[in-house]
Scaffold this motif. Structure first.
Motif, mmCIF file in Angstrom:
data_model
loop_
_atom_site.group_PDB
_atom_site.id
_atom_site.type_symbol
_atom_site.label_atom_id
_atom_site.label_comp_id
_atom_site.label_asym_id
_atom_site.label_seq_id
_atom_site.Cartn_x
_atom_site.Cartn_y
_atom_site.Cartn_z
ATOM 1 N N MET A 35 -18.304 -40.145 -51.418
ATOM 2 C CA MET A 35 -18.911 -38.827 -51.232
ATOM 3 C C MET A 35 -20.282 -38.766 -51.899
ATOM 4 S SD MET A 35 -15.475 -36.507 -51.812
ATOM 5 C CE MET A 35 -16.320 -34.966 -51.490
ATOM 6 N N TRP A 36 -20.411 -39.386 -53.069
ATOM 7 C CA TRP A 36 -21.709 -39.431 -53.751
ATOM 8 C C TRP A 36 -22.691 -40.270 -52.938
ATOM 9 C CZ3 TRP A 36 -22.542 -41.806 -59.303
ATOM 10 C CH2 TRP A 36 -23.855 -41.509 -59.728
ATOM 11 N N ALA A 37 -22.223 -41.372 -52.358
ATOM 12 C CA ALA A 37 -23.096 -42.224 -51.542
ATOM 13 C C ALA A 37 -23.643 -41.456 -50.345
ATOM 14 C CB ALA A 37 -22.331 -43.462 -51.079
ATOM 15 N N ASP A 38 -22.802 -40.620 -49.747
ATOM 16 C CA ASP A 38 -23.272 -39.826 -48.612
ATOM 17 C C ASP A 38 -24.350 -38.846 -49.041
ATOM 18 O OD1 ASP A 38 -23.006 -38.766 -45.815
ATOM 19 O OD2 ASP A 38 -22.354 -36.982 -46.917
ATOM 20 N N ARG A 84 -24.893 -42.019 -46.250
ATOM 21 C CA ARG A 84 -23.756 -42.682 -45.613
ATOM 22 C C ARG A 84 -22.642 -42.836 -46.639
ATOM 23 N NH1 ARG A 84 -23.303 -46.092 -49.044
ATOM 24 N NH2 ARG A 84 -24.379 -48.047 -49.327
ATOM 25 N N TYR A 85 -21.400 -42.831 -46.132
ATOM 26 C CA TYR A 85 -20.239 -42.954 -47.013
ATOM 27 C C TYR A 85 -19.977 -44.393 -47.425
ATOM 28 C CZ TYR A 85 -19.049 -38.129 -45.789
ATOM 29 O OH TYR A 85 -19.059 -36.766 -45.624
ATOM 30 N N LYS A 108 -21.021 -53.498 -54.818
ATOM 31 C CA LYS A 108 -20.191 -52.687 -55.710
ATOM 32 C C LYS A 108 -19.095 -51.976 -54.929
ATOM 33 C CE LYS A 108 -19.945 -51.224 -60.067
ATOM 34 N NZ LYS A 108 -19.870 -52.137 -61.228
ATOM 35 N N GLU A 109 -19.442 -51.470 -53.766
ATOM 36 C CA GLU A 109 -18.458 -50.801 -52.924
ATOM 37 C C GLU A 109 -17.381 -51.780 -52.463
ATOM 38 O OE1 GLU A 109 -21.702 -47.641 -51.020
ATOM 39 O OE2 GLU A 109 -20.978 -49.359 -49.859
#
Length: 327
Positions: free
Chosen positions: A249-252, A257-258, A264-265
């Motif tokens: 959610m933070w990436a979005d 984008r999610y 890291k992801e």
């Protein structure tokens, strides 16, 4: 150092982390003395069985003064020499003092820079150590048999903090805009809490692999170590799951984008799969003992690489660790 940084608080934070290392080292020594010279659980169990065996045979009489101390062991060292128990108590006090200094290090650094104090690799390691010791202290209160982990948790925290001070330390300062977000308090905090619990479980798992069943030992049995590990992982897994979701959610919000297959992801997800496989194997496959512990330790290795290795050796959008000497 930037003008907006409170240099006094930043210096105090650096001093507190050194105090923390020393307190954890002395606590480790106290725990080691308690573990090494205190009365082992195996000996206590044998002491309980002996009067029953003697009574059944009716051929040997045991004086009451000799049989009484072993009749109802409590798990403490009251029947053995008293100084190991005192060493263990002092170690516990030092652990709490180290925990307070560890927390003070993060609080003063956060106040010095006016942000959440886990935006680079140095701060993250300090926070992970605090979470690990917190997990140990809380779980020890809930499950007194976990006291044996004290020496191993203390030495892990002391070595990690020493490594952070020597190789990862950076001056307190502002962070890049993408990290100046309330998501730091949500995503990173959840990851830190889950990691602290996973590390306690990982330590118990490593001890399980070295524990030899049927031999006198001051460590819990393999069955107890297996049970402790499972409980910790069951507690930590949903928190890690939340951290992964919050990270998406933070990436979005930050990058639009999610999911972007950032290293890291990827490793956060691999870690999630590893612990999910461990829990699934125990719940549906009936795995117990060494086989399940191997899966847990593989997941633990993925966790450690995700926490440290990705930031040190791999690039990507998460390469904001500010490691001295890194490109």
């Amino acid at each position: 150092m930037p003008a907006e940084v409170d240099t006094g608080l930043a210096t105090l934070s650096d001093q507190l982390v050194l105090v923390t290392v020393l307190l954890y080292v002395f606590a480790m020594i106290g725990y080691a003395l308690h573990l090494g010279f205190g009365r082992s659980s195996v000996r206590q169990a044998a002491a309980v069985r002996e009067p029953a065996l003697v009574g059944a045979g009716a051929s040997v009489s045991v004086p009451v003064s000799e049989a009484a101390p072993a009749a109802a062991p409590t798990g403490d060292d009251t029947a053995g020499p008293r100084w190991p128990a005192r060493a263990g108590f002092i170690a516990l006090v030092l652990t709490w003092l180290g925990w307070a200094a560890n927390a003070g290090c993060l609080v003063t650094r956060g106040l010095a820079v006016g942000r959440w104090p886990w935006a680079n690799m140095y701060e993250f390691v300090v926070a992970i150590c605090l979470a690990t010791v917190t997990a140990y202290l809380v779980l020890r209160h809930k499950f007194p048999q976990l006291r044996f982990l004290g020496a191993f948790v203390a030495v892990a925290a002391a070595l990690s903090l020493g490594f952070a001070v020597r190789y990862l330390h950076v001056q307190a300062g502002p962070v890049q805009p993408s990290l100046n977000s309330y998501w730091v308090a949500i995503h990173v905090s959840a990851a830190i809490i889950a990691s602290g619990l996973f590390i306690v479980g990982g330590v118990a798992g490593i001890l399980y692999m070295f524990r030899k069943e049927g031999r006198p030992s001051r460590l819990p049995t393999r069955a107890e170590l297996d049970r402790i590990t499972n409980r910790v992982v069951v507690l930590a897994f949903p928190i890690w799951t939340f951290a992964v979701i919050a990270g998406a959610m933070w990436a979005d919000k930050a990058w639009g984008r999610y999911w972007g297959w950032d290293p890291k992801e990827i490793w956060a997800f691999i870690t999630w799969i590893g612990y999910a496989a461990y829990l699934h194997a125990r719940a549906t496959g009936g795995w117990r003992g060494r086989a399940a512990m191997v899966v847990q330790l593989v997941a633990f290795g993925c966790l450690l690489f995700n926490l440290v290795g990705v930031n040190m050796f791999l690039g990507g959008l998460h390469s904001y660790a500010d490691i001295p000497g890194s490109p």
